[in-house]
Design an enzyme around this catalytic site. Structure first.
Site, PDB file in Angstrom:
ATOM      1  N   ARG A 103      48.659  54.936  37.513  1.00 47.87           N
ATOM      2  CA  ARG A 103      49.052  53.817  36.953  1.00 47.87           C
ATOM      3  C   ARG A 103      47.887  53.059  36.358  1.00 47.87           C
ATOM      4  O   ARG A 103      47.049  52.892  36.951  1.00 47.87           O
ATOM      5  CB  ARG A 103      49.907  52.838  38.068  1.00 47.87           C
ATOM      6  CG  ARG A 103      49.994  51.582  37.427  1.00 47.87           C
ATOM      7  CD  ARG A 103      50.838  50.585  38.482  1.00 47.87           C
ATOM      8  NE  ARG A 103      50.984  49.243  37.645  1.00 47.87           N
ATOM      9  CZ  ARG A 103      50.657  47.975  38.126  1.00 47.87           C
ATOM     10  NH1 ARG A 103      49.914  48.004  39.269  1.00 47.87           N
ATOM     11  NH2 ARG A 103      50.844  46.863  37.801  1.00 47.87           N
ATOM     12  N   HIS A 148      48.698  43.652  31.974  1.00 46.23           N
ATOM     13  CA  HIS A 148      47.979  43.202  33.081  1.00 46.23           C
ATOM     14  C   HIS A 148      46.893  42.156  32.689  1.00 46.23           C
ATOM     15  O   HIS A 148      45.711  42.418  32.909  1.00 46.23           O
ATOM     16  CB  HIS A 148      47.471  44.523  33.769  1.00 46.23           C
ATOM     17  CG  HIS A 148      47.141  44.458  35.021  1.00 46.23           C
ATOM     18  ND1 HIS A 148      47.596  45.269  36.071  1.00 46.23           N
ATOM     19  CD2 HIS A 148      46.511  43.550  35.909  1.00 46.23           C
ATOM     20  CE1 HIS A 148      47.201  44.928  37.475  1.00 46.23           C
ATOM     21  NE2 HIS A 148      46.455  44.061  37.357  1.00 46.23           N
ATOM     22  N   GLU A 193      52.679  41.286  37.784  1.00 44.06           N
ATOM     23  CA  GLU A 193      52.749  39.977  38.489  1.00 44.06           C
ATOM     24  C   GLU A 193      52.781  38.593  37.643  1.00 44.06           C
ATOM     25  O   GLU A 193      51.899  37.996  37.733  1.00 44.06           O
ATOM     26  CB  GLU A 193      51.223  39.928  39.215  1.00 44.06           C
ATOM     27  CG  GLU A 193      51.254  41.258  40.276  1.00 44.06           C
ATOM     28  CD  GLU A 193      49.955  40.962  41.330  1.00 44.06           C
ATOM     29  OE1 GLU A 193      49.281  40.044  41.109  1.00 44.06           O
ATOM     30  OE2 GLU A 193      49.779  41.595  42.189  1.00 44.06           O
ATOM     31  N   ASN A 333      54.108  44.704  43.987  1.00 44.33           N
ATOM     32  CA  ASN A 333      52.779  44.631  44.612  1.00 44.33           C
ATOM     33  C   ASN A 333      52.627  44.191  45.751  1.00 44.33           C
ATOM     34  O   ASN A 333      53.158  42.709  45.956  1.00 44.33           O
ATOM     35  CB  ASN A 333      51.938  44.056  43.601  1.00 44.33           C
ATOM     36  CG  ASN A 333      51.693  44.850  42.249  1.00 44.33           C
ATOM     37  OD1 ASN A 333      52.250  46.006  42.199  1.00 44.33           O
ATOM     38  ND2 ASN A 333      50.990  44.378  41.339  1.00 44.33           N
ATOM     39  N   TYR A 335      50.360  43.023  49.532  1.00 52.17           N
ATOM     40  CA  TYR A 335      49.176  42.904  50.182  1.00 52.17           C
ATOM     41  C   TYR A 335      49.306  42.241  51.607  1.00 52.17           C
ATOM     42  O   TYR A 335      48.715  42.762  52.407  1.00 52.17           O
ATOM     43  CB  TYR A 335      47.976  42.216  49.400  1.00 52.17           C
ATOM     44  CG  TYR A 335      47.689  42.955  48.057  1.00 52.17           C
ATOM     45  CD1 TYR A 335      46.791  44.046  48.096  1.00 52.17           C
ATOM     46  CD2 TYR A 335      48.183  42.969  47.029  1.00 52.17           C
ATOM     47  CE1 TYR A 335      46.107  44.672  47.145  1.00 52.17           C
ATOM     48  CE2 TYR A 335      47.945  43.547  45.892  1.00 52.17           C
ATOM     49  CZ  TYR A 335      46.910  44.617  45.889  1.00 52.17           C
ATOM     50  OH  TYR A 335      46.560  45.234  44.778  1.00 52.17           O
ATOM     51  N   GLU A 404      51.375  48.470  43.727  1.00 49.93           N
ATOM     52  CA  GLU A 404      49.910  48.289  44.552  1.00 49.93           C
ATOM     53  C   GLU A 404      50.111  47.919  45.862  1.00 49.93           C
ATOM     54  O   GLU A 404      51.258  47.213  46.309  1.00 49.93           O
ATOM     55  CB  GLU A 404      49.552  46.991  43.509  1.00 49.93           C
ATOM     56  CG  GLU A 404      48.926  47.246  42.558  1.00 49.93           C
ATOM     57  CD  GLU A 404      48.332  45.702  41.742  1.00 49.93           C
ATOM     58  OE1 GLU A 404      47.719  45.067  42.657  1.00 49.93           O
ATOM     59  OE2 GLU A 404      48.278  45.752  40.494  1.00 49.93           O
TER      60      GLU A 404
HETATM   61  C1  PNW Z   1      46.651  42.056  42.237  1.00 47.48           C
HETATM   62  N1  PNW Z   1      47.449  37.027  46.162  1.00 47.48           N
HETATM   63  O1  PNW Z   1      46.436  40.609  42.247  1.00 47.48           O
HETATM   64  C2  PNW Z   1      46.321  42.524  40.781  1.00 47.48           C
HETATM   65  O2  PNW Z   1      47.473  43.257  40.218  1.00 47.48           O
HETATM   66  C3  PNW Z   1      45.329  43.377  40.663  1.00 47.48           C
HETATM   67  O3  PNW Z   1      44.890  43.060  39.155  1.00 47.48           O
HETATM   68  C4  PNW Z   1      44.259  42.898  41.950  1.00 47.48           C
HETATM   69  O4  PNW Z   1      43.012  43.572  41.638  1.00 47.48           O
HETATM   70  C5  PNW Z   1      44.779  43.356  43.065  1.00 47.48           C
HETATM   71  O5  PNW Z   1      45.966  42.771  43.190  1.00 47.48           O
HETATM   72  C6  PNW Z   1      43.748  42.822  44.449  1.00 47.48           C
HETATM   73  O6  PNW Z   1      43.531  41.519  44.239  1.00 47.48           O
HETATM   74  C7  PNW Z   1      46.692  39.946  43.271  1.00 47.48           C
HETATM   75  O7  PNW Z   1      46.803  35.856  46.163  1.00 47.48           O
HETATM   76  C8  PNW Z   1      46.025  38.557  43.228  1.00 47.48           C
HETATM   77  O8  PNW Z   1      48.268  37.145  46.757  1.00 47.48           O
HETATM   78  C9  PNW Z   1      46.135  37.728  44.230  1.00 47.48           C
HETATM   79  C10 PNW Z   1      47.152  37.802  45.091  1.00 47.48           C
HETATM   80  C11 PNW Z   1      47.988  39.232  45.146  1.00 47.48           C
HETATM   81  C12 PNW Z   1      47.732  40.037  44.132  1.00 47.48           C
END
Ligand code: PNW
Length: 510
Positions: A103, A148, A193, A333, A335, A404
């Protein structure tokens, strides 16, 4: 098991203790037949060549040049990973990992230097053709994100996502991308996002263009961005799908919001609706439109604050229909997780209106959760399971592509913490699949270290470490790269697997 884990977690046990107690981490677990594995990157974060061969300025070029220390280490993406020149090495790494797909995103201002369809930059077209063709030589499928975060600066000068004309501008750009690459690209993602684009960039100051027009601009952005996404979807659906047979959808950033206590269930649900229901509800719910709780809260507050209409723009009935159902899959995505509690007076008078004041809740992460090199990212794989099950239940079990998921460290090849993160999250994902969630693909963020927005190069997400001091931006596999490779090769998760390799080889067939 997850309820059991959560009780343990809240009593300060680590997740690994919890998994060991549940006895599951010693099993070898298999991924379903046909499950796809990939890694992800984005144009501004890796390409460099910011003004080469006819590319024009985008909002990240603009921000980092105007205000060089906006980023934590006063860095920018002028060269980044130099993938504009090193793309063959990137594809070699995909082959080393044995991936099914990659991707990456297209740079709008590289393809269309005026932002509009009047001039197509042939050098930009050649770059993406070379990359795509190099991948296809080795049976690695391209998954292409159209947007993006790197809006052409000229469009920002015209208001960017706050200008409703962007529906046409984005539609024109999308059509050109489908015309140029649609014969070979079968997986399309319109937007990456929207929450981070609109809230962080328009409502707040943590992403370009850092407008900080709180409680107003993020909602204007949200509406226009959703309609623009739907425009690209319908163009593909009507003009290209029959010809090329691809699939197209949107990627949302989705955290898990856990009530701090039983009394906070409603606050956690409201937060979920603001944070990603804002984008998921219009597309994936049966009724379409923004979530009812957002419409009610923002309308009531707007009136009380002296506005003549709600700060949350309304969709027309036609727009509701246009946006509803406009995604073939739920791109996700994910995390981390947060705890939530109700707070009806979040900000002081001079910060009203604001997004968090509208939401009337606070989110936070307890200190004892396992941290990463990014202060917002804590390892909470139980939240991933809960999130996948919620999406299954709330939106009629859509196809989900994890677009992601990943963990940041500082530099260094020995990244056991990243390995543990990936194993725990993949384990949670397998639990959700067993629970009926329709997850068909998983994408690790990221293939290699890259420009991490305002964190610059201080937070490393790569399976490959990048030496930003070397002219070629030398890429070296971390320990996690060997483990991910074995997961992909064996199509299974084996907690005992350990690798002492330091050099990568390319397996037969890749
Ligand atoms: C994503 N949060 O961003 C993006 O899609 C990527 O470009 C980035 O490098 C990656 O995650 C890692 O940060 C995020 O605050 C930025 O929860 C912030 C958040 C989540 C995703």
């Amino acid at each position: 098991m997850w309820a059991f884990c959560f009780i343990l977690l809240t009593s300060y046990a680590t997740l690994s203790e919890c998994k060991a107690a549940a006895g599951k981490r010693h099993d070898v677990r298999h991924f379903p037949d046909g499950f796809l594995f990939g890694t992800s990157t984005a144009a501004y974060q890796i390409e460099g060549a910011w003004d080469e061969d006819g590319k024009s300025e985008n909002i990240w070029d603009h921000l980092t040049h105007e205000d060089p220390c906006a980023t934590k280490d006063c860095s920018n993406g002028d060269i980044a990973d130099d993938s504009y020149h090193q793309y063959k090495r990137d594809v070699e790494m995909l082959r080393e990992l044995g991936l099914d797909f990659y991707r990456f995103s297209l740079s709008w201002s590289r393809l269309l230097p005026t932002s509009f369809p009047d001039k197509i930059n042939e050098a930009g077209v050649a770059y993406y053709n070379n990359l795509i063709n190099e991948m296809l030589k080795y049976n690695i499928e391209p998954m292409v994100t159209l947007y993006h975060w790197d809006l052409p600066q000229k469009l920002q000068d015209l208001g960017g996502w706050a200008n409703p004309n962007i529906v046409d501008w984005f539609g024109d750009y999308a059509r050109i991308a489908f015309e140029l690459f649609g014969d070979r690209v079968k997986y399309w993602i319109t937007m990456n996002e929207p929450r981070e684009v609109c809230y962080q960039g328009y409502g707040f100051v943590s992403m370009a263009p850092r407008l900080n027009i709180q409680g107003v601009a993020e909602y204007m952005c949200a509406k226009n961005l959703l309609v623009a996404h739907a425009r690209a979807y319908h163009i593909y659906d009507e003009e290209f799908r029959a010809l090329y047979g691809g699939t197209i959808g949107i990627t949302l950033s989705t955290s898990w919001y856990e009530p701090e206590s039983e009394r906070e269930v409603e606050a956690a649900e409201d937060t979920t609706q603001f944070e990603w229901g804002q984008y998921a509800h219009p597309i994936f719910s049966e009724s379409g439109d923004f979530p009812p709780v957002m419409k009610e809260k923002i309308a009531a507050k707007s009136t009380a604050q002296g506005f003549y209409r709600s700060r949350l723009p309304e969709f027309t009935p036609e727009e509701i229909e246009y946006v509803r159902g406009s995604s073939d899959f739920f791109g996700l995505n994910h995390y981390t997780s947060y705890l939530v509690y109700r707070n009806e007076s979040v900000y002081t008078a001079n910060e009203i209106p604001s997004y968090y004041d509208d939401m009337e809740s606070m989110v936070y992460q307890p200190n004892h959760w396992d941290g990463s090199a990014s202060e917002w990212l804590k390892k909470t794989s139980w939240g991933f399971y809960n999130l996948l099950m919620k999406i299954k239940n709330d939106y009629n079990n859509p196809i989900i592509y994890i677009t992601e998921n990943g963990f940041s460290t500082t530099s260094g090849l020995d990244d056991d913490d990243r390995i543990l993160y990936y194993r725990e999250y993949l384990d949670a994902m397998l639990d959700a699949i067993e629970g009926g969630a329709h997850v068909e693909a998983y994408t690790a963020w990221s293939l290699m270290d890259n420009f991490e927005w305002l964190a610059g190069y201080t937070a490393r997400f790569g399976l490959y470490e990048v030496d930003f001091g070397s002219p070629e931006r030398t890429r070296t596999p971390r320990k996690s790269a060997f483990v991910y490779k074995e997961i992909v090769r064996s199509r299974s998760l084996d907690w005992h697997y350990e690798s002492d390799s330091t050099s990568m080889t390319i397996d037969e067939g890749h």
